[in-house]
Design a protein around this motif. Structure first.
Motif, short mmCIF file in Angstrom:
data_model
loop_
_atom_site.label_atom_id
_atom_site.label_comp_id
_atom_site.label_asym_id
_atom_site.label_seq_id
_atom_site.Cartn_x
_atom_site.Cartn_y
_atom_site.Cartn_z
N GLU A 166 44.80 30.12 27.03
CA GLU A 166 45.98 30.47 27.81
C GLU A 166 46.50 31.86 27.47
O GLU A 166 46.91 32.62 28.35
CB GLU A 166 47.08 29.44 27.60
CG GLU A 166 48.32 29.69 28.45
CD GLU A 166 49.38 28.61 28.29
OE1 GLU A 166 50.45 28.76 28.89
OE2 GLU A 166 49.12 27.63 27.56
N ASN A 167 46.46 32.22 26.17
CA ASN A 167 46.95 33.55 25.80
C ASN A 167 46.05 34.65 26.34
O ASN A 167 46.51 35.76 26.63
CB ASN A 167 47.08 33.67 24.27
CG ASN A 167 45.75 33.50 23.56
OD1 ASN A 167 44.88 32.79 24.02
ND2 ASN A 167 45.59 34.14 22.42
N GLU A 168 44.74 34.36 26.50
CA GLU A 168 43.84 35.35 27.10
C GLU A 168 44.17 35.53 28.57
O GLU A 168 44.21 36.67 29.06
CB GLU A 168 42.38 34.89 26.96
CG GLU A 168 41.83 34.94 25.54
CD GLU A 168 40.38 34.52 25.49
OE1 GLU A 168 39.51 35.38 25.27
OE2 GLU A 168 40.09 33.32 25.69
N ARG A 169 44.42 34.44 29.27
CA ARG A 169 44.73 34.54 30.70
C ARG A 169 46.04 35.31 30.92
O ARG A 169 46.17 36.08 31.88
CB ARG A 169 44.82 33.14 31.33
CG ARG A 169 43.49 32.41 31.35
CD ARG A 169 43.52 31.21 32.31
NE ARG A 169 44.41 30.16 31.87
CZ ARG A 169 44.04 29.11 31.16
NH1 ARG A 169 42.78 28.98 30.79
NH2 ARG A 169 44.91 28.17 30.82
N LYS A 170 47.01 35.10 30.03
CA LYS A 170 48.29 35.80 30.18
C LYS A 170 48.14 37.31 30.02
O LYS A 170 48.95 38.08 30.53
CB LYS A 170 49.29 35.27 29.15
CG LYS A 170 49.82 33.86 29.45
CD LYS A 170 50.82 33.42 28.42
CE LYS A 170 51.39 32.04 28.72
NZ LYS A 170 52.37 31.58 27.71
N ALA A 171 47.09 37.72 29.29
CA ALA A 171 46.89 39.16 29.03
C ALA A 171 46.17 39.87 30.16
O ALA A 171 46.06 41.10 30.16
CB ALA A 171 46.11 39.34 27.73
N TRP A 172 45.67 39.12 31.15
CA TRP A 172 44.93 39.76 32.23
C TRP A 172 45.85 40.61 33.09
O TRP A 172 46.97 40.22 33.43
CB TRP A 172 44.26 38.70 33.11
CG TRP A 172 43.13 38.00 32.41
CD1 TRP A 172 42.50 38.40 31.27
CD2 TRP A 172 42.52 36.76 32.78
NE1 TRP A 172 41.52 37.50 30.92
CE2 TRP A 172 41.51 36.49 31.83
CE3 TRP A 172 42.71 35.87 33.84
CZ2 TRP A 172 40.70 35.36 31.90
CZ3 TRP A 172 41.92 34.74 33.91
CH2 TRP A 172 40.92 34.49 32.95
N ALA A 173 45.33 41.76 33.47
CA ALA A 173 46.11 42.70 34.28
C ALA A 173 46.00 42.36 35.75
O ALA A 173 45.33 41.41 36.16
CB ALA A 173 45.61 44.12 34.02
N ALA A 174 46.66 43.19 36.57
CA ALA A 174 46.57 43.02 38.03
C ALA A 174 45.14 43.29 38.48
O ALA A 174 44.37 43.95 37.77
CB ALA A 174 47.54 43.98 38.71
N PRO A 175 44.75 42.80 39.65
CA PRO A 175 43.37 42.97 40.12
C PRO A 175 42.98 44.43 40.26
O PRO A 175 43.80 45.28 40.61
CB PRO A 175 43.38 42.28 41.49
CG PRO A 175 44.55 41.37 41.47
CD PRO A 175 45.57 42.03 40.60
N VAL A 176 41.71 44.72 39.95
CA VAL A 176 41.15 46.05 40.17
C VAL A 176 40.71 46.13 41.62
O VAL A 176 39.97 45.26 42.10
CB VAL A 176 39.94 46.31 39.25
CG1 VAL A 176 39.32 47.66 39.55
CG2 VAL A 176 40.37 46.24 37.80
N ALA A 177 41.16 47.14 42.34
CA ALA A 177 40.83 47.26 43.76
C ALA A 177 39.33 47.39 43.95
O ALA A 177 38.65 48.08 43.20
CB ALA A 177 41.55 48.47 44.37
N GLU A 178 38.81 46.71 44.99
CA GLU A 178 37.39 46.81 45.28
C GLU A 178 37.07 48.16 45.90
O GLU A 178 37.84 48.73 46.66
CB GLU A 178 36.97 45.70 46.24
CG GLU A 178 37.11 44.32 45.63
CD GLU A 178 36.46 43.25 46.49
OE1 GLU A 178 35.68 43.63 47.38
OE2 GLU A 178 36.73 42.07 46.27
N THR A 179 35.92 48.68 45.56
CA THR A 179 35.47 49.97 46.10
C THR A 179 34.84 49.75 47.46
O THR A 179 34.21 48.73 47.71
CB THR A 179 34.43 50.60 45.15
OG1 THR A 179 34.98 50.62 43.84
CG2 THR A 179 34.06 51.99 45.59
#
Length: 219
Positions: A66-79
């Motif tokens: 759960e602590n790993e998931r909380k650290a995820w940032a916003a999505p990286v835009a697809e190229t």
């Protein structure tokens, strides 16, 4: 970000299953806050016989703490997709498994950024070198466009070795309707041989045409 409603209903899960048919994550090429948001709306493991793509994605996201998931940032835009091959280019000159589009570079940069960030945190915490690890990105190429890539990814992630940890993945178009699986992992250098990983993947010979190491980075 893509919005999904009614994930407690068959219709809602069906819509999500269709979205994940050719994606590893809700948005972008690595797990993000978008995955956390959708994951939180599903209360139990989906039925793989009814929604196999959702089940594969849900099990992968659930494998993180759960602590790993909380650290995820916003999505990286697809190229944007690569430009089409000029009509005058001869078919004999077309490299079916050649260099990928800029999207691959963007994804590999993100994997490298996260690896560097992890190493920096360890250094800041005053930890010694400890166990030597590497981050690897593996290209897994199927025989043709009829290969079940969801099942292929399931088989690859099912490979277990002491010191091996599977990470992010994505599907990459390589021509003529064929896609390859590009998957990353962390390995403990003293325990895991990259050749052994490739041999185990190649053993699924009904699915796998070949494998290549796309990136190899010391952590």
């Amino acid at each position: 970000m893509a919005k999904f409603e009614g994930l407690d209903t068959p219709k809602g899960l069906g819509s999500l299953n269709q979205h994940l048919a050719d994606r590893s994550y809700i948005e972008g090429y690595t797990p993000s806050s978008a995955d956390v948001e959708v994951f939180s709306q599903i209360n139990a493991a989906p039925d793989s016989s009814k929604n196999p793509h959702v089940a594969r994605w849900w099990n992968h996201i659930a494998s993180f703490a759960e602590n790993e998931r909380k650290a995820w940032a916003a999505p990286v835009a697809e190229t944007k997709a690569a430009a089409p091959i000029p009509a005058e280019k001869k078919e004999d000159d077309f490299d079916l498994f050649g260099e990928d589009s800029a999207a691959d570079d963007e994804w590999e940069k993100e994997v490298q950024r996260r690896a560097d960030e992890h190493a920096a945190k360890k250094k800041a915490a005053g930890k010694g070198p400890g166990v030597l690890k590497s981050a690897i990105i593996i290209d897994v190429k199927p025989w043709d466009d009829t290969t079940d890539l969801a099942e292929l990814e399931k088989l690859v992630r099912g490979i277990e070795m002491d010191g091996l940890e599977w990470k992010a993945s994505k599907l990459v178009a390589i021509g003529y309707g064929i896609k390859k699986l590009q998957i990353s992992c962390h390995v403990e250098d003293d325990k895991v041989s990259v050749d052994d990983i490739q041999d185990k993947i190649a053993a699924y010979e009904d699915f796998v045409q070949s494998t290549d190491i796309s990136s190899f980075t010391k952590l």
